[in-house]
Motif scaffolding. Structure first.
Motif, PDB file in Angstrom:
ATOM      1  N   ILE A 113       3.017   8.328   4.896  1.00  0.00           N
ATOM      2  CA  ILE A 113       1.726   7.693   4.589  1.00  0.00           C
ATOM      3  C   ILE A 113       0.614   8.735   4.587  1.00  0.00           C
ATOM      4  O   ILE A 113      -0.266   8.739   3.717  1.00  0.00           O
ATOM      5  CB  ILE A 113       1.427   6.576   5.606  1.00  0.00           C
ATOM      6  CG1 ILE A 113       2.398   5.405   5.400  1.00  0.00           C
ATOM      7  CG2 ILE A 113      -0.017   6.092   5.476  1.00  0.00           C
ATOM      8  CD1 ILE A 113       2.273   4.313   6.435  1.00  0.00           C
ATOM      9  N   GLU A 116      -2.041   9.654   1.640  1.00  0.00           N
ATOM     10  CA  GLU A 116      -3.483   9.523   1.880  1.00  0.00           C
ATOM     11  C   GLU A 116      -4.207  10.839   1.625  1.00  0.00           C
ATOM     12  O   GLU A 116      -5.305  10.852   1.052  1.00  0.00           O
ATOM     13  CB  GLU A 116      -3.723   9.045   3.312  1.00  0.00           C
ATOM     14  CG  GLU A 116      -3.330   7.589   3.533  1.00  0.00           C
ATOM     15  CD  GLU A 116      -3.498   7.150   4.972  1.00  0.00           C
ATOM     16  OE1 GLU A 116      -3.546   5.934   5.215  1.00  0.00           O
ATOM     17  OE2 GLU A 116      -3.567   8.029   5.859  1.00  0.00           O
ATOM     18  N   LEU A 133      -1.708   3.239  -2.172  1.00  0.00           N
ATOM     19  CA  LEU A 133      -0.558   2.728  -1.429  1.00  0.00           C
ATOM     20  C   LEU A 133      -0.494   1.215  -1.593  1.00  0.00           C
ATOM     21  O   LEU A 133      -1.439   0.501  -1.243  1.00  0.00           O
ATOM     22  CB  LEU A 133      -0.678   3.090   0.055  1.00  0.00           C
ATOM     23  CG  LEU A 133      -0.351   4.539   0.431  1.00  0.00           C
ATOM     24  CD1 LEU A 133      -0.824   4.842   1.840  1.00  0.00           C
ATOM     25  CD2 LEU A 133       1.143   4.794   0.311  1.00  0.00           C
ATOM     26  N   GLU A 134       0.616   0.759  -2.137  1.00  0.00           N
ATOM     27  CA  GLU A 134       0.813  -0.676  -2.287  1.00  0.00           C
ATOM     28  C   GLU A 134       1.179  -1.285  -0.933  1.00  0.00           C
ATOM     29  O   GLU A 134       1.763  -0.631  -0.072  1.00  0.00           O
ATOM     30  CB  GLU A 134       1.932  -0.952  -3.297  1.00  0.00           C
ATOM     31  CG  GLU A 134       1.694  -0.353  -4.679  1.00  0.00           C
ATOM     32  CD  GLU A 134       0.554  -1.037  -5.406  1.00  0.00           C
ATOM     33  OE1 GLU A 134       0.245  -2.192  -5.049  1.00  0.00           O
ATOM     34  OE2 GLU A 134      -0.027  -0.417  -6.320  1.00  0.00           O
ATOM     35  N   GLU A 135       0.841  -2.553  -0.762  1.00  0.00           N
ATOM     36  CA  GLU A 135       1.152  -3.243   0.487  1.00  0.00           C
ATOM     37  C   GLU A 135       2.653  -3.242   0.756  1.00  0.00           C
ATOM     38  O   GLU A 135       3.098  -3.128   1.902  1.00  0.00           O
ATOM     39  CB  GLU A 135       0.635  -4.686   0.430  1.00  0.00           C
ATOM     40  CG  GLU A 135       0.882  -5.482   1.709  1.00  0.00           C
ATOM     41  CD  GLU A 135       0.248  -4.830   2.932  1.00  0.00           C
ATOM     42  OE1 GLU A 135       0.862  -4.895   4.017  1.00  0.00           O
ATOM     43  OE2 GLU A 135      -0.841  -4.244   2.796  1.00  0.00           O
ATOM     44  N   GLU A 136       3.431  -3.328  -0.314  1.00  0.00           N
ATOM     45  CA  GLU A 136       4.890  -3.308  -0.168  1.00  0.00           C
ATOM     46  C   GLU A 136       5.359  -1.989   0.452  1.00  0.00           C
ATOM     47  O   GLU A 136       6.251  -1.970   1.300  1.00  0.00           O
ATOM     48  CB  GLU A 136       5.541  -3.502  -1.536  1.00  0.00           C
ATOM     49  CG  GLU A 136       7.064  -3.519  -1.494  1.00  0.00           C
ATOM     50  CD  GLU A 136       7.669  -3.661  -2.884  1.00  0.00           C
ATOM     51  OE1 GLU A 136       8.889  -3.465  -3.002  1.00  0.00           O
ATOM     52  OE2 GLU A 136       6.927  -3.957  -3.835  1.00  0.00           O
ATOM     53  N   GLU A 137       4.728  -0.884   0.033  1.00  0.00           N
ATOM     54  CA  GLU A 137       5.104   0.418   0.578  1.00  0.00           C
ATOM     55  C   GLU A 137       4.681   0.544   2.037  1.00  0.00           C
ATOM     56  O   GLU A 137       5.407   1.106   2.865  1.00  0.00           O
ATOM     57  CB  GLU A 137       4.461   1.534  -0.251  1.00  0.00           C
ATOM     58  CG  GLU A 137       5.062   1.709  -1.633  1.00  0.00           C
ATOM     59  CD  GLU A 137       4.633   3.014  -2.262  1.00  0.00           C
ATOM     60  OE1 GLU A 137       5.513   3.803  -2.656  1.00  0.00           O
ATOM     61  OE2 GLU A 137       3.418   3.250  -2.346  1.00  0.00           O
ATOM     62  N   LEU A 138       3.507   0.030   2.357  1.00  0.00           N
ATOM     63  CA  LEU A 138       3.045   0.075   3.744  1.00  0.00           C
ATOM     64  C   LEU A 138       3.969  -0.741   4.645  1.00  0.00           C
ATOM     65  O   LEU A 138       4.272  -0.336   5.770  1.00  0.00           O
ATOM     66  CB  LEU A 138       1.609  -0.452   3.832  1.00  0.00           C
ATOM     67  CG  LEU A 138       0.536   0.447   3.206  1.00  0.00           C
ATOM     68  CD1 LEU A 138      -0.805  -0.270   3.185  1.00  0.00           C
ATOM     69  CD2 LEU A 138       0.421   1.755   3.978  1.00  0.00           C
ATOM     70  N   GLU A 139       4.415  -1.872   4.146  1.00  0.00           N
ATOM     71  CA  GLU A 139       5.331  -2.713   4.917  1.00  0.00           C
ATOM     72  C   GLU A 139       6.665  -1.997   5.123  1.00  0.00           C
ATOM     73  O   GLU A 139       7.259  -2.054   6.207  1.00  0.00           O
ATOM     74  CB  GLU A 139       5.546  -4.043   4.202  1.00  0.00           C
ATOM     75  CG  GLU A 139       6.481  -5.008   4.927  1.00  0.00           C
ATOM     76  CD  GLU A 139       6.005  -5.349   6.328  1.00  0.00           C
ATOM     77  OE1 GLU A 139       6.877  -5.580   7.195  1.00  0.00           O
ATOM     78  OE2 GLU A 139       4.780  -5.365   6.565  1.00  0.00           O
ATOM     79  N   ARG A 141       6.162   0.508   7.818  1.00  0.00           N
ATOM     80  CA  ARG A 141       6.093  -0.125   9.143  1.00  0.00           C
ATOM     81  C   ARG A 141       7.484  -0.501   9.640  1.00  0.00           C
ATOM     82  O   ARG A 141       7.811  -0.308  10.814  1.00  0.00           O
ATOM     83  CB  ARG A 141       5.180  -1.354   9.087  1.00  0.00           C
ATOM     84  CG  ARG A 141       3.692  -1.019   9.047  1.00  0.00           C
ATOM     85  CD  ARG A 141       2.847  -2.253   9.286  1.00  0.00           C
ATOM     86  NE  ARG A 141       2.821  -3.121   8.120  1.00  0.00           N
ATOM     87  CZ  ARG A 141       1.876  -3.089   7.177  1.00  0.00           C
ATOM     88  NH1 ARG A 141       0.890  -2.213   7.266  1.00  0.00           N
ATOM     89  NH2 ARG A 141       1.908  -3.919   6.156  1.00  0.00           N
TER      90      ARG A 141
END
Length: 216
Positions: free
Chosen positions: A184, A188, A194-200, A203
């Motif tokens: 991440i 940055e 960054l798509e929410e799917e990638e952040l998920e 995580r």
């Protein structure tokens, strides 16, 4: 002129002190190295029969330059410490002092209108700073990467900052030593969306990583 030319140049200055003294078992290979590369050096060695102390000091300069050369050619740090009989603090000191001296040399070159020399010294300064070959400078300049991760990224096909900018988190996580937080951070730093799917995904990967560490 070669990288060795400039590295020996900075090792020759009074500011590079103390230099690395060669041990007895290093003298013969160091003299052989000198004979092989003498035409690359800005300065000629004193005659050992006429000025033995000066010649010994010259070998110290050459050993210092060789350590720096091994560093920028990406020799493993442990191998450098072992082969050249130096301590981690010595290597750190050499790198920091060389960076400053190369910077000063670069500024003088620019001042006297030698743009080619200034460019070469800039590249060499960055290589010394990060301990990498030239192709890794952009990758190693990223926060949290360093010389080892930069080489891993490069060897896995991420050879430019654009490659990293376009990579998915999933792809970055396939590279050894690149964890979710660092993946991440890379995106940055490069201003990549960054798509929410990638952040998920990151995580979830972090939770798995933490569970494995707790289990270990």
């Amino acid at each position: 002129l070669t990288d060795l030319s400039f590295l020996h140049m900075v090792a020759h200055t009074p500011d590079m002190w103390p230099r690395l003294r060669p041990y007895k078992d290093e003298l013969e290979p160091l003299i052989s190295f000198l004979e092989e590369h003498e035409d690359e050096l800005f300065f000629k060695p004193p005659e050992p029969d006429i000025d033995p102390i000066g010649f010994e000091e010259f070998l110290s300069e050459l050993k210092t330059a060789r350590v720096l050369l091994a560093w920028i050619e990406e020799a493993p740090e442990d191998a450098i410490l072992s082969e050249f009989h130096v301590h981690p603090g010595d290597l750190y000191r050499l790198v920091e002092t060389s960076k400053w001296l190369l910077y000063a040399s670069r500024e003088l070159s620019a001042l006297f209108g030698s743009r080619e020399a200034a460019l070469r010294l800039t590249i060499l300064m960055k290589r010394v700073e990060h301990g990498v070959k030239e192709e890794l400078i952009p990758l190693a300049s990223l926060r949290g990467i360093g010389r080892i991760r930069a080489r891993l990224l490069y060897n896995h096909g991420f050879r430019t900052l654009d490659d990293l900018r376009e990579a998915s988190i999933r792809d970055l996580l396939k590279v050894p030593q690149i964890g979710p937080k660092l993946a991440i951070s890379i995106k940055e730093q490069l201003g990549a969306p960054l798509e929410e799917e990638e952040l998920e995904l990151a995580r979830r990967a972090e939770k798995v990583q933490k569970s494995l560490l707790d289990y270990a």
